[in-house]
Design an enzyme around this catalytic site. Structure first.
Site, PDB file in Angstrom:
ATOM      1  N   SER A 267      37.017 -31.476   4.618  1.00 25.16           N
ATOM      2  CA  SER A 267      38.362 -31.512   4.026  1.00 25.16           C
ATOM      3  C   SER A 267      38.865 -32.908   3.679  1.00 25.16           C
ATOM      4  CB  SER A 267      39.358 -30.852   4.972  1.00 25.16           C
ATOM      5  OG  SER A 267      39.166 -29.474   4.923  1.00 25.16           O
TER       6      SER A 267
ATOM      7  N   LYS B 208      39.726 -33.369   0.161  1.00 26.38           N
ATOM      8  CA  LYS B 208      40.931 -32.804  -0.478  1.00 26.38           C
ATOM      9  C   LYS B 208      41.837 -33.847  -1.120  1.00 26.38           C
ATOM     10  CE  LYS B 208      40.840 -28.601   2.295  1.00 26.38           C
ATOM     11  NZ  LYS B 208      41.233 -28.002   3.578  1.00 26.38           N
TER      12      LYS B 208
ATOM     13  N   TYR C   9      34.095 -26.158  -4.890  1.00 25.70           N
ATOM     14  CA  TYR C   9      34.764 -26.518  -3.629  1.00 25.70           C
ATOM     15  C   TYR C   9      33.746 -26.651  -2.485  1.00 25.70           C
ATOM     16  CZ  TYR C   9      37.558 -26.031   0.609  1.00 25.70           C
ATOM     17  OH  TYR C   9      38.102 -26.232   1.853  1.00 25.70           O
TER      18      TYR C   9
ATOM     19  N   TYR D 223      47.251 -31.240   8.987  1.00 23.16           N
ATOM     20  CA  TYR D 223      47.595 -29.823   9.143  1.00 23.16           C
ATOM     21  C   TYR D 223      48.808 -29.640  10.025  1.00 23.16           C
ATOM     22  CZ  TYR D 223      42.902 -29.636   7.350  1.00 23.16           C
ATOM     23  OH  TYR D 223      41.797 -29.844   6.607  1.00 23.16           O
TER      24      TYR D 223
ATOM     25  N   VAL E 165      36.450 -30.833   9.097  1.00 22.15           N
ATOM     26  CA  VAL E 165      35.768 -30.158  10.210  1.00 22.15           C
ATOM     27  C   VAL E 165      34.347 -30.671  10.437  1.00 22.15           C
ATOM     28  CG1 VAL E 165      37.165 -28.043  10.159  1.00 22.15           C
ATOM     29  CG2 VAL E 165      35.064 -28.178   8.794  1.00 22.15           C
TER      30      VAL E 165
HETATM   31  N1  GLN Z   1      34.704 -26.613   4.086  1.00 28.41           N
HETATM   32  C1  GLN Z   1      35.701 -26.351   5.079  1.00 28.41           C
HETATM   33  C2  GLN Z   1      36.418 -25.068   4.788  1.00 28.41           C
HETATM   34  O1  GLN Z   1      36.770 -24.838   3.682  1.00 28.41           O
HETATM   35  C3  GLN Z   1      36.667 -27.474   5.110  1.00 28.41           C
HETATM   36  C4  GLN Z   1      37.736 -27.280   6.162  1.00 28.41           C
HETATM   37  C5  GLN Z   1      38.121 -28.543   6.857  1.00 28.41           C
HETATM   38  O2  GLN Z   1      37.431 -29.543   6.873  1.00 28.41           O
HETATM   39  N2  GLN Z   1      39.263 -28.495   7.516  1.00 28.41           N
HETATM   40  O3  GLN Z   1      36.634 -24.247   5.644  1.00 28.41           O
END
Ligand code: GLN
Length: 404
Positions: free
Chosen positions: A41, A44, A166, A218, A236
């Site tokens: 993420s 993003k 994505y 978050y 993550v």
């Molecule tokens: N690829 C992960 C997902 O879409 C990314 C989520 C994350 O890093 N918080 O679930």
């Protein structure tokens, strides 16, 4: 660790790396700074920045909000009223951001993203095809989000094609040093400190950092801003990127996650760094340096104000207020801005507006601006000012005005 993406469960849970890049590109490393992990993420904010740069803020705002959601990153939700994702840092907003990147095909769209991340890191980044395949095979929750967005008219194209991009962007491999460099690029207002290239426009950086402050961690955003005080983003894969605007960029890696999907040691490391090095972006110190370096008379009726440093609204206000306050004590005010490093348009308008306001009470004002910091040569016509190259020239002219 993130075990909902099977491939991510395979990493060494003890791995740890920390990198810090100064804004001029010097990097300090500790731990396994050469170990690559997937960006997840942390992609993003960068895809959001790319979308802003490519299609402009209005078009992006029509599809993605900027309000913290207080929800988990993978919440299947949109804003009650607008029916668009609440912000670009949760999966819904990130999937929408991918769909806004121009491209005739999945490849073209992903290539743009890939090139942009690489330009921010200052080297060509690779993709982890195993993580990509693993997430694609198991990503039903993200599929649910993408189809929901399509049903609300947020996604134009085929949801599966958008998801494919994505999943690939989440599988880009980085080291903690790559993250530190990407962060430093944001910290420097869009210039990559390694390559010196401008890769993001300044207004896009400002918007991107804003959503990182409010939404980057978050549902832990409030706690993060209070304790660490840096715009940031977690992934993550175990990475965290943190930016201290104007100063430095940090990348941390440690794969064990808390319930919110943030790296446990990564968060702890950022907390410690912030408190030990005093990195909180809202630390308010005494005014860092005074804008007015000196005030003196250079002859009868001629007062010189020597201005220094970076000039924004508050600094310009101080200069104007001082000069206004003394105005019965001089005929001509000379603003010597030779030592001004940087100035924004607000401060520029204020300093150059001083002449008009003094002329109403029969006084004159001029600038000493040899390098065109305040009034760049090509913008002279926009401002009603008299500009000299040296203080001597200004004082000579001022003598004639006050005599005449
Ligand atoms: N690829 C992960 C997902 O879409 C990314 C989520 C994350 O890093 N918080 O679930």
């Amino acid at each position: 660790m993130a075990n909902y993406i099977p491939e991510l469960a395979d990493v060494d849970p003890e791995g740890f790396a920390l990198s810090l890049s100064s804004s001029d590109g010097y990097v300090y490393e500790s731990g396994d700074a050469a170990v690559e992990f997937t960006i997840q993420s942390i992609s993003k904010p960068f895809t959001y920045a790319l979308a802003l740069g490519q299609i402009g803020q209005d078009a992006v705002d029509a599809k993605i909000g900027v309000e913290p959601s207080g929800e988990a990153f993978n919440e299947i939700s949109v804003d009650d009223v607008t029916k668009t994702p609440k912000n670009p840092m949760i999966n819904a907003g990130a999937i929408a951001a991918v769909s806004l990147i121009p491209g005739a095909s999945t490849e073209e769209r992903f290539d743009r993203i890939h090139e942009f991340y690489s330009a921010c890191a200052g080297r060509r980044l690779e993709i982890d095809m195993n993580v990509y395949a693993s997430e694609k095979a198991t990503g039903n929750r993200n599929r649910a989000i993408a189809y929901m967005l399509a049903s609300f008219g947020v996604l134009d194209g085929d949801p599966d094609e958008v998801l494919d991009v994505y999943f690939r962007q989440c599988s880009v491999r980085v080291t903690s040093t790559d993250l530190a460099r990407m962060a430093a690029t944001l910290a420097r207002g869009g210039f990559n400190p390694l390559t010196g290239r401008r890769v993001i426009e300044a207004n896009v950086v400002r918007r991107t950092l804003s959503v990182m402050v409010t939404c980057g961690m978050y549902d832990a955003a409030g706690d993060w801003v209070s304790a660490v005080g840096m715009p940031a983003k977690s992934g993550v894969g175990g990475g965290i990127v943190a930016v201290l605007p104007g100063q430095l960029g940090i990348g941390v890696y440690s794969p064990r996650l808390d319930v919110r999907g943030n790296s446990v040691r990564g968060v702890q490391t950022c907390r410690n760094l912030s408190s030990q090095l005093g990195l909180h972006f809202l630390s308010v110190t005494r005014e860092s340096s005074s804008t007015l370096r000196a005030v003196f008379d250079a002859g009868p009726g001629i007062r010189v104000y020597e201005v220094q440093g970076d000039l924004l609204f508050a600094g310009a206000e101080q200069v104007l207020r001082t000069a206004e306050h003394d105005r019965d004590e001089y005929e001509v005010a000379v603003l010597d801005v030779t030592r001004v490093d940087d100035i924004n348009d607000a401060a520029r308008g204020m300093l150059t507006g001083m002449r008009a306001s003094l002329s109403r009470v029969g006084k004159e004002a001029c600038l000493v601006d040899p390098d065109g910091r305040v009034v760049p040569a090509e913008r002279r016509d926009e401002y009603d000012t008299i500009v000299f190259r040296t203080l001597d020239e200004a004082v000579d002219a001022a003598r004639q005005w006050s005599a005449g």
